[in-house]
Design an enzyme around this catalytic site. Structure first.
Site, PDB file in Angstrom:
ATOM      1  N   ARG A   1      -1.303  -8.941 -20.846  1.00 38.55           N
ATOM      2  CA  ARG A   1      -2.120  -8.627 -22.026  1.00 38.55           C
ATOM      3  C   ARG A   1      -1.428  -7.649 -22.985  1.00 38.55           C
ATOM      4  NH1 ARG A   1      -5.026  -3.952 -21.797  1.00 38.55           N
ATOM      5  NH2 ARG A   1      -6.835  -4.605 -22.965  1.00 38.55           N
TER       6      ARG A   1
ATOM      7  N   PRO B   1       0.819  -1.219   0.000  1.00 37.89           N
ATOM      8  CA  PRO B   1       0.000   0.000   0.000  1.00 37.89           C
ATOM      9  C   PRO B   1       0.852   1.268   0.000  1.00 37.89           C
ATOM     10  CG  PRO B   1      -0.627  -1.451   1.828  1.00 37.89           C
ATOM     11  CD  PRO B   1       0.630  -1.998   1.235  1.00 37.89           C
TER      12      PRO B   1
ATOM     13  N   ASP C   1      -5.210   1.794 -25.818  1.00 40.24           N
ATOM     14  CA  ASP C   1      -4.775   3.097 -26.304  1.00 40.24           C
ATOM     15  C   ASP C   1      -5.651   4.237 -25.803  1.00 40.24           C
ATOM     16  OD1 ASP C   1      -2.785   1.786 -27.600  1.00 40.24           O
ATOM     17  OD2 ASP C   1      -3.669   1.942 -29.597  1.00 40.24           O
TER      18      ASP C   1
ATOM     19  N   GLU D   1       1.517  -7.265   8.583  1.00 40.81           N
ATOM     20  CA  GLU D   1       1.355  -5.802   8.506  1.00 40.81           C
ATOM     21  C   GLU D   1       2.328  -5.178   7.508  1.00 40.81           C
ATOM     22  OE1 GLU D   1      -1.769  -6.069   9.955  1.00 40.81           O
ATOM     23  OE2 GLU D   1      -0.413  -7.386  11.067  1.00 40.81           O
TER      24      GLU D   1
HETATM   25  C1  JFE Z   1       0.833  -6.568   1.553  1.00 40.43           C
HETATM   26  C2  JFE Z   1      -1.036  -4.790   5.123  1.00 40.43           C
HETATM   27  C3  JFE Z   1      -1.548  -3.116   6.796  1.00 40.43           C
HETATM   28  C4  JFE Z   1       0.028  -4.023   4.714  1.00 40.43           C
HETATM   29  C5  JFE Z   1       2.422  -2.724   4.194  1.00 40.43           C
HETATM   30  C6  JFE Z   1       1.478  -7.332   2.546  1.00 40.43           C
HETATM   31  N1  JFE Z   1      -2.700  -1.602  -3.092  1.00 40.43           N
HETATM   32  C7  JFE Z   1      -2.497  -2.475  -2.068  1.00 40.43           C
HETATM   33  N2  JFE Z   1      -3.345  -2.590  -1.060  1.00 40.43           N
HETATM   34  N3  JFE Z   1      -2.888  -3.487  -0.199  1.00 40.43           N
HETATM   35  C8  JFE Z   1      -1.703  -3.960  -0.641  1.00 40.43           C
HETATM   36  C9  JFE Z   1      -1.436  -3.330  -1.838  1.00 40.43           C
HETATM   37  C10 JFE Z   1      -0.863  -4.909   0.087  1.00 40.43           C
HETATM   38  C11 JFE Z   1       0.278  -5.473  -0.512  1.00 40.43           C
HETATM   39  C12 JFE Z   1       1.133  -6.314   0.216  1.00 40.43           C
HETATM   40  C13 JFE Z   1      -0.318  -6.029   2.133  1.00 40.43           C
HETATM   41  C14 JFE Z   1      -1.181  -5.205   1.435  1.00 40.43           C
HETATM   42  N4  JFE Z   1      -0.349  -6.441   3.449  1.00 40.43           N
HETATM   43  C15 JFE Z   1      -1.342  -6.094   4.423  1.00 40.43           C
HETATM   44  C16 JFE Z   1      -1.839  -4.333   6.166  1.00 40.43           C
HETATM   45  C17 JFE Z   1      -0.462  -2.352   6.383  1.00 40.43           C
HETATM   46  C18 JFE Z   1       0.339  -2.812   5.351  1.00 40.43           C
HETATM   47  O1  JFE Z   1       1.419  -2.043   4.941  1.00 40.43           O
HETATM   48  C19 JFE Z   1       0.740  -7.228   3.700  1.00 40.43           C
END
Ligand code: JFE
Length: 229
Positions: A122, A57, A137, A84
């Site tokens: 794709r 995230p 496109d 996390e």
């Molecule tokens: C992980 C989590 C709280 C992560 C790292 C690994 N766009 C998107 N949304 N969520 C993710 C990507 C994602 C990707 C990898 C992930 C979420 N979590 C859960 C929970 C905080 C976090 O920060 C663990």
């Protein structure tokens, strides 16, 4: 195209295959340990032709443009976490491209990796029919697609716009461009602000802005979710 899936726990050395640990400084939840992440990527890496991607995230927003760049790479390694998140030395030390697929929190990186994989695959020449990349496109062009219709001409009281049945190709092209602009204005004003508009586009935009859309019952209900903060 070859796609392989690996279990991070196969790069642990303890009998319980532990890949997580408590966060330094305290706080809720667990964090992915560096050792299995580094050892797995090192085992799978083919040298400078391998591009390492960490889904998170905290990553930069994954876009169609990035999908296009990744489609030209020889080898991608997508690292998916759980818990996390990651010890911050993982993305940094691996020189990884850290990507987010959107502003919501998943339970792990797997679904995000599949989204990236799908968008990239794709675009690889010869992997799918290339109607797919032609379709893309318009997104690169910066406007949403115009509304599409197929038979029947009326369904449950909803008629296909008569211009599409007229056979007037000039009028159809104008209508489609106008409706693409209308949709983009209503749903993605951020895209419209960055789009390159022709003289005709400006004219169509002015027409759209004149035509006050009376919102349907359904769109009233959805509106509270679609107003940006
Ligand atoms: C992980 C989590 C709280 C992560 C790292 C690994 N766009 C998107 N949304 N969520 C993710 C990507 C994602 C990707 C990898 C992930 C979420 N979590 C859960 C929970 C905080 C976090 O920060 C663990």
């Amino acid at each position: 195209m070859e796609i392989r899936v690996h279990d991070l726990r196969s790069w642990t050395h303890d009998r319980h295959h532990v890949v997580d640990d408590m966060p330094y400084g305290g706080g809720a939840g667990m964090v992915l340990k560096p050792e299995p992440a580094f050892e797995s990527v090192e085992a799978l890496c083919r040298g400078p032709e391998s591009r390492v991607i960490v889904l998170s995230p905290q990553g930069i927003p994954f876009t169609q443009e990035i999908a296009g760049e990744l489609a030209r790479e020889a080898h991608l390694i997508l690292l998916c976490g759980r818990y996390e998140g990651f010890d911050d030395r993982i993305p940094r030390g691996l020189g990884a491209l850290e990507l987010s697929i959107g502003d919501y929190v998943l339970t792990g990186g797997e679904l995000a990796a599949l989204v990236v994989l799908d968008a990239v695959v794709r675009l690889v020449p010869g992997v799918l029919g290339d109607a797919a990349s032609a379709q893309t496109d318009s997104f690169v062009t910066g406007l949403l697609e115009y509304p599409q219709y197929t038979r029947p001409p009326t369904y449950r009281g909803m008629a296909v716009p008569p211009v599409l049945l007229s056979g007037d190709h000039q009028a159809i092209a104008r209508w489609r461009r106008k409706e693409a602009i209308r949709r983009t204005l209503e749903r993605r004003p951020d895209l419209l602000a960055r789009a390159v508009l022709s003289e005709l586009d400006r004219e169509l935009l002015a027409e759209v802005e004149e035509e006050d859309a009376s919102p349907s019952e359904a769109s009233m209900k959805n509106e509270k979710l679609t107003t940006d903060n």
